[in-house]
Design a protein around this motif. Structure first.
Motif, PDB file in Angstrom:
ATOM      1  N   ALA A 199       0.965  -1.163   0.013  1.00 39.91           N
ATOM      2  CA  ALA A 199      -0.047  -0.191   0.150  1.00 39.91           C
ATOM      3  C   ALA A 199       0.875   1.315  -0.050  1.00 39.91           C
ATOM      4  N   ARG A 200       2.106   1.112   0.506  1.00 40.54           N
ATOM      5  CA  ARG A 200       3.108   2.016   0.820  1.00 40.54           C
ATOM      6  C   ARG A 200       4.259   2.037  -0.044  1.00 40.54           C
ATOM      7  N   GLN A 201       4.764   3.087  -1.081  1.00 43.78           N
ATOM      8  CA  GLN A 201       5.937   2.757  -1.856  1.00 43.78           C
ATOM      9  C   GLN A 201       7.208   3.258  -0.860  1.00 43.78           C
ATOM     10  N   LYS A 203       9.254   2.483   1.473  1.00 51.35           N
ATOM     11  CA  LYS A 203       8.909   2.378   2.975  1.00 51.35           C
ATOM     12  C   LYS A 203       9.827   3.103   3.833  1.00 51.35           C
ATOM     13  N   PRO A 207       7.114   9.414   4.639  1.00 57.18           N
ATOM     14  CA  PRO A 207       5.809   9.368   3.791  1.00 57.18           C
ATOM     15  C   PRO A 207       5.444  10.537   3.417  1.00 57.18           C
ATOM     16  N   ASP A 211       4.756  11.087  -0.812  1.00 57.55           N
ATOM     17  CA  ASP A 211       3.641  11.357  -1.402  1.00 57.55           C
ATOM     18  C   ASP A 211       3.909  12.433  -2.288  1.00 57.55           C
ATOM     19  N   ALA A 226      -0.637   0.793  -6.395  1.00 59.47           N
ATOM     20  CA  ALA A 226      -0.408   0.279  -5.284  1.00 59.47           C
ATOM     21  C   ALA A 226      -1.458  -0.863  -4.978  1.00 59.47           C
TER      22      ALA A 226
END
Length: 448
Positions: A199-201, A203, A207, A211, A226
């Motif tokens: 869900a998050r690139q 990491k 964050p 974004d 994602a």
């Protein structure tokens, strides 16, 4: 070959080469072996050739940002010519590396190596060699992916050697490799998609700034999907078709090229470590804090092959190789200091980090976090850059604990914060630095 050496180094990358030279210059009998051309991932298959290609993408992007602001004309990348530019750096590397080793008195060998006993290795074409010490510095390789048709993916090495750039490219994974190559390919005119299982690139990076990077990536035409679990890759009508699942639905995308960007793991599977009595953990050689094997004290490991606290970065490999060599030479237990090691995602613009993430810092106690959107600052305005930001974290005592930056030339600026963290400087001390103006460094005081 039946001799017994003081040291055999397995892997001719940055960790191995530095250790081999250091021990040879101290009077040890040393040999180094690699089945690949000398130079390692950074010089031949990673950092350096990537930035050679990025130079073209930077130039194109710079011209496009200033279109209508004094720059005119159509700028584009000639991919074969850009590749030749890259090769002007990489082609001489193996010979230069090997010559430097020979001048330092290191015996250079070529071929696949594997342990045959706790104090011996076998090298194809050279027989067995005994040793008092061995250093495992074999680097990393692409992580194994498991889905039907995975063999259709090329890896990062193949991408860096593409004679022509295909029109439609899908990168699998949401880490460094995918984002960096996607930004190069997009500026070269390719239609680019990143499929990431998570869900998050990225990491390991802040964050809020990730974004910002994702927004900037989409602005140049990079599609980022994602929570995309790939089911299969197949050939269709002269191209590739990738089927992936998001939630309860299946989706498909067609591409001319599929690239593995889903992470790397230590490249040690081929070494027959069990025969050498060498244990592993987290995929790498299990080592003490001073980089000595936990199970075979003749063995040391450094760089990506070692399960050390160090991140898989070139500067870490360099100083781990040197420290391992020093510990072998002096029979000491010096531990590497990983404080203040920066890391950068070389997108356009770049994303940089050093020290603690905000969430890590808050877990340790009260901190001050300064997050600034720097997109309107002079440093970005003069370049026509629309996205930039900085986050600086300090402790109650004022010392810099972390710095996170996204913007043009911030890969250079992060080094100032690296030094601050390494030396334990406070925000006041950093802000007192008189910087040349107007430069990126002159912005630092306003980031706290």
């Amino acid at each position: 070959m039946t001799e017994t050496l003081d040291l055999i180094v397995i892997g001719a990358g940055m960790a191995g080469i530095n250790a081999a030279k250091k021990c040879s210059k101290a009077g040890w009998s040393v040999a180094i072996v690699d089945e690949l051309p000398y130079g390692g991932t950074c010089a031949l298959r990673g950092c350096d050739p990537k930035k050679m290609l990025r130079a073209g993408a930077e130039a194109v992007e710079a011209a496009r940002r200033l279109k209508g602001k004094g720059v005119t004309g159509q700028t584009q990348i000639d991919w074969p010519a850009l590749m030749k530019h890259k090769e002007s750096f990489t082609d001489p590397v193996p010979e230069n590396m090997e010559s430097g080793l020979k001048e330092a008195g290191v015996q250079t060998l070529h071929g696949r190596a594997r342990f045959t006993a706790e104090d011996r290795i076998g090298i194809e074409g050279h027989g067995e060699i005994g040793f008092r010490h061995a250093l495992i510095a074999t680097g990393a390789k692409p992580r194994v992916l498991e889905f039907s048709g995975v063999e259709k993916l090329i890896d990062s090495t193949d991408f860096l050697n593409l004679a022509e750039l295909p029109r439609r490219i899908v990168f699998v994974g949401g880490g460094y490799i995918s984002f960096e190559f996607a930004h190069i390919a997009a500026r070269a005119g390719a239609e680019v998609t990143i499929l990431d299982r998570g869900a998050r690139q990225l990491k390991m990076f802040d964050p809020d700034l990730v974004d910002m990077l994702i927004e900037r990536s989409r602005a140049v035409g990079i599609e980022i999907v994602a929570e995309a679990a790939i089911e299969q890759a197949e050939d269709k009508d002269g191209a590739h078709r990738v089927v992936y699942r998001r939630g309860d639905e299946n989706h498909a995308i067609e591409a001319d090229l599929l690239v593995h960007g889903a992470g790397r793991v230590p490249a040690i599977d081929h070494l027959d470590l069990a025969a050498g009595g060498i244990e592993t953990e987290r995929g790498g050689v299990k080592v003490t804090p001073w980089l000595q094997s936990q199970s075979n004290r003749r063995i040391f490991a450094a760089g990506d092959a070692a399960a050390s606290p160090g991140k898989p970065l070139t500067p870490v490999a360099v100083f781990e190789g040197k420290i391992a060599a020093s510990n072998m030479l002096k029979d000491k237990r010096t531990e590497p200091d990983y404080t203040g090691v920066p890391s950068v995602v070389f997108t356009i613009p770049e994303l940089a980090r050093v020290g603690l993430l905000e969430e890590e810092a808050r877990e340790r106690g009260e901190v001050d976090v300064s997050f600034t959107d720097t997109s309107g600052w002079f440093s970005q305005k003069r370049l026509g850059e629309s996205h930039a930001g900085a986050k600086v974290i300090t402790g109650k005592d004022g010392k810099v604990l972390g710095a996170h930056m996204f913007g043009p030339d911030y890969a250079e600026l992060i080094n100032v914060f690296s030094l601050a963290i390494k030396l334990g400087l406070t925000a006041a001390q950093v802000k007192s630095m008189p910087a040349a103006y107007p430069t990126g460094a002159s912005d630092i005081g306003s980031m706290f």
